[in-house]
Design a protein around this motif. Sequence first.
Motif, PDB file in Angstrom:
ATOM      1  N   ALA A 169      48.114  49.006  33.158  1.00 48.87           N
ATOM      2  CA  ALA A 169      49.372  48.299  33.309  1.00 48.87           C
ATOM      3  C   ALA A 169      49.921  48.288  31.931  1.00 48.87           C
ATOM      4  O   ALA A 169      51.308  48.863  31.776  1.00 48.87           O
ATOM      5  CB  ALA A 169      49.231  46.902  33.848  1.00 48.87           C
ATOM      6  N   THR A 194      46.312  37.690  35.308  1.00 50.32           N
ATOM      7  CA  THR A 194      46.548  38.903  36.189  1.00 50.32           C
ATOM      8  C   THR A 194      47.917  38.801  37.272  1.00 50.32           C
ATOM      9  O   THR A 194      48.502  39.375  37.636  1.00 50.32           O
ATOM     10  CB  THR A 194      45.245  39.171  36.759  1.00 50.32           C
ATOM     11  N   ALA A 195      47.914  37.411  37.589  1.00 46.45           N
ATOM     12  CA  ALA A 195      48.940  37.055  38.640  1.00 46.45           C
ATOM     13  C   ALA A 195      50.160  37.103  38.038  1.00 46.45           C
ATOM     14  O   ALA A 195      51.138  37.779  38.671  1.00 46.45           O
ATOM     15  CB  ALA A 195      48.633  35.609  39.146  1.00 46.45           C
ATOM     16  N   THR A 206      50.955  39.004  35.313  1.00 44.57           N
ATOM     17  CA  THR A 206      51.219  40.477  35.307  1.00 44.57           C
ATOM     18  C   THR A 206      51.736  41.167  36.407  1.00 44.57           C
ATOM     19  O   THR A 206      52.596  41.858  36.236  1.00 44.57           O
ATOM     20  CB  THR A 206      49.836  41.075  34.608  1.00 44.57           C
ATOM     21  N   CYS A 207      51.263  40.733  37.696  1.00 49.23           N
ATOM     22  CA  CYS A 207      51.520  41.349  38.890  1.00 49.23           C
ATOM     23  C   CYS A 207      52.913  40.900  39.134  1.00 49.23           C
ATOM     24  O   CYS A 207      53.967  41.742  39.272  1.00 49.23           O
ATOM     25  CB  CYS A 207      50.705  40.904  39.834  1.00 49.23           C
ATOM     26  N   LEU A 232      55.514  43.052  37.124  1.00 55.45           N
ATOM     27  CA  LEU A 232      55.585  44.260  37.457  1.00 55.45           C
ATOM     28  C   LEU A 232      56.407  44.475  38.660  1.00 55.45           C
ATOM     29  O   LEU A 232      57.483  45.323  38.860  1.00 55.45           O
ATOM     30  CB  LEU A 232      54.227  44.944  37.859  1.00 55.45           C
ATOM     31  N   LEU A 233      56.486  43.303  39.519  1.00 53.77           N
ATOM     32  CA  LEU A 233      57.601  43.344  40.757  1.00 53.77           C
ATOM     33  C   LEU A 233      58.976  43.094  40.207  1.00 53.77           C
ATOM     34  O   LEU A 233      59.892  43.579  40.681  1.00 53.77           O
ATOM     35  CB  LEU A 233      57.179  42.263  41.630  1.00 53.77           C
ATOM     36  N   ALA A 240      51.584  47.332  40.956  1.00 58.06           N
ATOM     37  CA  ALA A 240      51.276  45.936  41.239  1.00 58.06           C
ATOM     38  C   ALA A 240      49.944  45.729  42.109  1.00 58.06           C
ATOM     39  O   ALA A 240      49.262  44.982  41.666  1.00 58.06           O
ATOM     40  CB  ALA A 240      52.679  45.593  41.885  1.00 58.06           C
ATOM     41  N   PRO A 241      49.643  46.886  43.096  1.00 52.08           N
ATOM     42  CA  PRO A 241      48.699  46.187  43.832  1.00 52.08           C
ATOM     43  C   PRO A 241      47.283  46.524  42.948  1.00 52.08           C
ATOM     44  O   PRO A 241      46.256  46.113  43.059  1.00 52.08           O
ATOM     45  CB  PRO A 241      48.523  47.330  45.070  1.00 52.08           C
ATOM     46  N   VAL A 258      46.814  45.981  39.972  1.00 52.48           N
ATOM     47  CA  VAL A 258      46.839  44.431  39.187  1.00 52.48           C
ATOM     48  C   VAL A 258      46.270  43.309  40.072  1.00 52.48           C
ATOM     49  O   VAL A 258      45.622  42.398  39.626  1.00 52.48           O
ATOM     50  CB  VAL A 258      48.230  44.086  38.483  1.00 52.48           C
ATOM     51  N   LEU A 259      46.681  43.499  41.099  1.00 53.94           N
ATOM     52  CA  LEU A 259      46.354  42.533  42.206  1.00 53.94           C
ATOM     53  C   LEU A 259      44.547  42.631  42.378  1.00 53.94           C
ATOM     54  O   LEU A 259      44.123  41.600  42.601  1.00 53.94           O
ATOM     55  CB  LEU A 259      47.119  42.856  43.587  1.00 53.94           C
ATOM     56  N   PHE A 293      43.439  40.885  39.845  1.00 53.80           N
ATOM     57  CA  PHE A 293      43.533  39.271  40.227  1.00 53.80           C
ATOM     58  C   PHE A 293      42.461  38.782  41.022  1.00 53.80           C
ATOM     59  O   PHE A 293      41.553  37.786  40.616  1.00 53.80           O
ATOM     60  CB  PHE A 293      44.891  39.166  41.019  1.00 53.80           C
TER      61      PHE A 293
END
Length: 687
Positions: A295, A354-355, A357-358, A361-362, A495-496, A498-499, A502
């Motif tokens: 990412a 990680t949350a 960061t996600c 990205l969104l 995003a997924p 990075v999810l 998470f």
Amino acid sequence: MAQEIRPPRLGGDPPGPGEGQSRRTVLVAIGALLLGMLLAALDQTIVSTALPTIVSELGGMEHLSWVVTAYMLASTAGTPLWGKLGDQYGRKRLFQGAIVLFLIGSALCGLAQNMPQLIAFRALQGLGGGGLIVLSMAIVGDLVPPRERGKYQGLFGAVFGTTSVLGPLLGGLFTQHLSWRWVFYVNLPIGVVALFVIAAVLHIPARSTRHTIDYLGTLLIASVATCLVLVASLGGTTWAWGSPQIIGLAVLGGVLLVWFVRVERRAVEPVLPLKLFAIRTFSLVAVISFVIGFAMFGAMTYLPTFLQVVQGVTPTMSGVHMLPMVLGLLSTSTASGQIVSRTGRWKVFPIAGTAITCVGLLLLHRLDENSSDAEMSVCFFVFGAGLGLVMQVLVLVVQNAVSYEDLGVATSGATFFRSIGASFGVAVFGTIFTSRLIGKLDEVFASAGQDLPAGVGPEQVAADPRAIATLPPDLRPAVLHAYAESITDVFLYAAPVVLVAFVVAWFLKEDKLRASVTAPDTSQTLASNPVERSSRDECARALSVLGSREGRKAIYVKITDRAGLDLLPAASWLLLRVRRHGTVEPARLAETTPVPLRVITEASRQVEERRLVTREGVQLTLTEDGVRAAVSLARAREESLAELLGDWWGPDRPTDLVQLVEELTAELCGSDGERPHTPEPPGDHHP
């Protein structure tokens, strides 16, 4: 005036770190090492804001990712080799070779006439850059004793922090006011200065540590990574996903991976020990590190393109716009490391990081050509803050989960996966961006229904953003929107991924931290290539950081109490010094250490009154009671250090760990690193 007596060195023993060299010589040598580190660190960030201009001039937007990926793959693959070859053949010569290789690569990059040339020369530059980072930090260990190492390694970490901020700005300035080629040419004068200074002032003892170097394992892991990155970057763009070339590359990567596993099982010193994957924490951290690298570097590569092409800002201003992301990363990275070191609680950070960061990205996905500066700054900051929260903690968690003998390889392993993730991220982001852009431009041009300039079509506009200026005015907004959507869609697809990190972070087990596990330095969390240090080096760094954090006075208060003695902290310091040197002159100590004469005089009076020393002229010598007290103090300090090591200091503790504790004990209690003829600069005036 009489001088302190140092115990004689055993015949044949090489001098210790920094011995026989003036403080000025050591500082000049470290300055040259910092220049070498600056070169490599700067090249990780300075190129990003120049990429849109480079692509415009040389063509080939679809190959943009490889300008970054080639450097990363080469530096990652070369890192373990530079470290072990330096141990075996001498680090000074290897460091000079790395500088020369890096400068040759830089000069050739500046002269490149097309994208294939630039990519090849970036790989050469990356190979030298990996050596600069590894060897410069290793040479610090040859120049300064362990107690002082944390202070100097902090300077190297500061270089990474500084270049993270300055790199994009300088890249934009050179590109806008000179030429993108100066992004590479600027390395030449800095490198030449570093080369001459190293040749003149760097004198390190010739030590040879024999290694069974895993050349085949290194070649195979680099080949596997290259095959898979080629699949990610060329699939769906240059070649169809079902084409023989892509299938062949994927199969080749799989075969090489199986071969690599077989080689590593038999290697004496494997580049990536497979036994580490039996440790659940290491395996989970490897996954999270891969995703974070994916990412971070993917976004950092394509955000300048969004800013310059879609927003229409200058290369220099695109560097300014990137600052909120860098500041978010540095601030949360520093804060999380400090909090973990103080509280011992860490699991919340990889989960929260990680949350966030996600979410970042969104938010980046929502940007378009009409987004305001304030909106972009907030999105960039949130994304950077999320990365910073998780990056510091990953290295720390791995170090806490492994045995002492695996400390070095586990640390480099965790950062290795971040490096590979970075290579994949840049390649995958590039593939998604290119395929989306060409598809959207085809739609725009198909619906245009008007005459276009000769030779200008979707392929030309995709390959060279400057072609947008030649389009009819009423067509440009649609083309810019196509660019904006193509880049921001990349963040949506990331995003997924990075999810996944998470979810994985929830499975980490929050074991109690060893006292010796401290927040890693910035070079371990911001470098794009893996950090390569031995277990002993990692442990020395951590213990030296703890030693400096306590402060000298706190150290002597603690060990005096532990030894059961009723003495001033300065009196304990003085006894240990007399024990180390045989005899000392108090007045001379005031000249050669940062401890004031008043404090030394008071300490001298107390140890004389307690009959722990006798005075022979101006010299102090230990009595029998003084020897016993000094031995108790030395043992107390050694026990304090050993206590920090937790289960590493078990019955089967390694010899080099015992030697490290003894060495640090002697330095912290006996000499404080001063040289009799070289006064220390003003500093902490506690004994």
